[in-house]
Design a protein around this motif. Sequence first.
Motif, short mmCIF file in Angstrom:
data_model
loop_
_atom_site.label_atom_id
_atom_site.label_comp_id
_atom_site.label_asym_id
_atom_site.label_seq_id
_atom_site.Cartn_x
_atom_site.Cartn_y
_atom_site.Cartn_z
N ARG A 1 39.28 43.29 77.66
CA ARG A 1 38.94 42.91 76.73
C ARG A 1 37.67 43.09 75.58
O ARG A 1 36.58 42.84 76.24
N VAL A 2 38.19 43.11 74.67
CA VAL A 2 36.82 43.50 73.50
C VAL A 2 37.15 42.55 72.79
O VAL A 2 37.12 43.02 71.29
N PRO A 3 36.15 41.77 72.64
CA PRO A 3 36.08 40.90 71.47
C PRO A 3 35.51 41.62 70.45
O PRO A 3 34.42 42.47 70.80
N GLN A 4 36.14 41.05 69.32
CA GLN A 4 34.85 41.37 68.24
C GLN A 4 33.95 40.09 68.02
O GLN A 4 34.13 38.53 68.03
N ILE A 5 32.86 40.66 67.29
CA ILE A 5 31.58 39.58 66.72
C ILE A 5 31.17 40.01 65.10
O ILE A 5 31.20 41.43 64.72
N LEU A 6 31.06 39.28 64.74
CA LEU A 6 30.72 39.21 63.27
C LEU A 6 28.84 39.19 63.59
O LEU A 6 28.20 37.75 64.33
N GLY B 1 39.00 33.95 72.91
CA GLY B 1 39.66 32.09 73.04
C GLY B 1 38.38 31.25 73.33
O GLY B 1 38.08 30.30 73.55
N GLU B 2 37.12 32.00 74.53
CA GLU B 2 36.29 31.17 75.13
C GLU B 2 35.14 32.39 74.55
O GLU B 2 35.09 33.29 74.77
N ARG B 3 34.02 31.66 75.10
CA ARG B 3 32.37 32.23 74.76
C ARG B 3 32.41 33.62 75.84
O ARG B 3 33.30 33.25 77.20
N THR B 4 32.10 34.41 75.56
CA THR B 4 31.49 35.91 76.39
C THR B 4 30.91 35.45 77.03
O THR B 4 30.01 34.79 76.56
N GLU C 1 25.92 32.83 74.43
CA GLU C 1 25.46 31.69 73.55
C GLU C 1 25.68 32.04 71.85
O GLU C 1 25.72 30.93 70.99
N VAL C 2 26.77 33.11 72.00
CA VAL C 2 26.95 33.07 70.81
C VAL C 2 28.64 32.32 70.40
O VAL C 2 29.26 32.40 71.73
N PRO C 3 28.96 31.29 69.35
CA PRO C 3 30.21 30.62 70.10
C PRO C 3 31.39 31.46 69.43
O PRO C 3 31.49 31.84 68.38
N THR C 4 32.31 30.68 69.77
CA THR C 4 33.92 31.20 68.98
C THR C 4 34.06 31.32 67.79
O THR C 4 33.53 29.58 67.73
N LEU C 5 35.07 31.88 67.38
CA LEU C 5 35.40 31.73 65.98
C LEU C 5 35.71 30.24 65.50
O LEU C 5 36.22 29.29 64.51
N ALA C 6 36.48 29.65 66.44
CA ALA C 6 37.38 27.97 66.88
C ALA C 6 35.64 27.08 66.57
O ALA C 6 36.19 25.96 65.59
N GLU C 7 35.16 27.84 67.59
CA GLU C 7 33.57 26.31 67.52
C GLU C 7 33.09 27.45 66.56
O GLU C 7 32.50 25.84 66.22
N ALA C 8 33.10 28.22 65.57
CA ALA C 8 32.52 28.19 64.28
C ALA C 8 33.36 27.70 63.05
O ALA C 8 33.43 27.64 62.01
N GLY C 9 34.35 26.92 63.21
CA GLY C 9 35.46 26.69 61.94
C GLY C 9 36.27 27.06 62.05
O GLY C 9 36.29 26.37 60.83
N MET C 10 36.31 27.68 62.35
CA MET C 10 37.69 29.21 61.85
C MET C 10 38.94 28.76 62.86
O MET C 10 38.40 29.74 64.00
N THR C 11 40.09 28.17 62.15
CA THR C 11 41.22 28.33 63.35
C THR C 11 42.31 29.40 62.71
O THR C 11 41.97 29.86 61.35
N GLY C 12 42.64 29.24 63.94
CA GLY C 12 44.01 30.73 62.81
C GLY C 12 43.75 31.77 62.95
O GLY C 12 44.39 32.88 62.20
N ALA C 13 42.40 32.50 63.78
CA ALA C 13 42.10 33.70 63.38
C ALA C 13 41.52 34.12 64.60
O ALA C 13 40.46 33.52 65.15
N GLY D 1 28.93 43.19 77.26
CA GLY D 1 29.52 42.87 76.91
C GLY D 1 31.11 42.64 77.10
O GLY D 1 32.41 42.01 76.59
N LEU D 2 31.71 43.41 78.27
CA LEU D 2 33.26 43.06 77.78
C LEU D 2 33.49 43.16 78.99
O LEU D 2 32.69 43.01 80.20
N GLU D 3 34.59 42.53 78.91
CA GLU D 3 35.14 41.58 80.38
C GLU D 3 37.23 42.02 81.17
O GLU D 3 37.55 43.20 79.94
N PRO D 4 36.16 42.61 82.28
CA PRO D 4 37.52 42.94 82.68
C PRO D 4 38.75 42.56 83.41
O PRO D 4 38.41 40.87 82.86
N VAL D 5 39.48 43.02 83.38
CA VAL D 5 41.57 42.86 83.11
C VAL D 5 41.89 43.00 84.56
O VAL D 5 42.13 44.58 84.38
N LYS D 6 42.70 42.23 85.15
CA LYS D 6 43.50 42.68 86.30
C LYS D 6 44.78 41.90 85.94
O LYS D 6 44.89 41.26 85.75
#
Length: 319
Positions: free
Chosen positions: A121-126, A222-225, A230-242, A285-290
């Motif tokens: 998985r490759v989360p995006q970050i601002l 959907g969850e912190r990496t 220490e970096v919040p998720t979008l939902a934790e940052a106050g943004m839903t639906g994205a 910062g990448l998350e393995p997926v099986k």
Amino acid sequence: MMRRRSLLALAAASLATPAFAQAWPAERSIRIIVPVAAGGSQDIVARLLARHLTDVLGQNVVVENLPGAGSNIGYEAASRAKPDGYMLLAGSDSLSINRTLFPGLSFDPVEGFAPVARAVRVPQILVVRADSSAQTLEDFLAATRRGPLAVGTPGNGSLAHLLGEQIQAAAEVRWTHVPYRGGALAVNDLLGGSLQGVIINIGAVTDHVRVGRMRGLFVSSGERTKGLPEVPTLAEAGMTGAEAVGWHGIVAPRGTDPAIVSRLNGAIGQVLAKPEVAERLAALGLEPVKESPEALGALIRADAERWAGTIRRARIQPD
């Protein structure tokens, strides 16, 4: 007589396929086409997989970079390859995006490949510079309302760009989008002060955030990496639906024997379970997926439908 010959031919064919799959990959080296330039996280993941698959499969696995045209040069070359398991493609979320972004393609990025494995998985970050006054996403959006900010992404139609469009629509703000041909230049311009923010895949800036050159305002998962907890998720940052989480993995030309696909999926799972591989991915910062090939196929199709709407609404054109 003709019917008997036909039945014998069909029987021979049905026996040949499993025999070929069992012998694979004894015949020759396996090639993985990487449709982007060397150095980025997609290339790094492909080379990491290739190096360890060589040991797991007992056959040399080599990487060939074929960048250009929004990954479509590499995609097209792989789509035209013989589906014999000896030519693979380092796929990503752009397979889903490119179907709508490039409507005139001679191949179907979604249906033209056999999904093998979503390796990571490759989360995006601002990110902003460490000296930015924006401590949170809300700070950043408030600054955008006071006057347009310049926000860089790896390119028009990139996952980062599409996520940015979602955020702007949800927050009812507009910033100046600055597309680059890849993420490295965008990162350099942010550090140099030409940009006020960059949306990019997490692997491109993890080290910058860890050492304090940049600040992450959100991750798109959907969850912190684990890489940047220490970096919040979008939902934790106050943004839903994205939410937009990319992926780097492996697909094969359509028609590749399911037995080969299954063996490759299992081999990639073995590679991801290696401690040294897990350590390298965590450093990025990448998350393995099986998961199964079928799960990856479902993801590719669902994302194609999802991003088609964003591309059309925002009238996004490729670089």
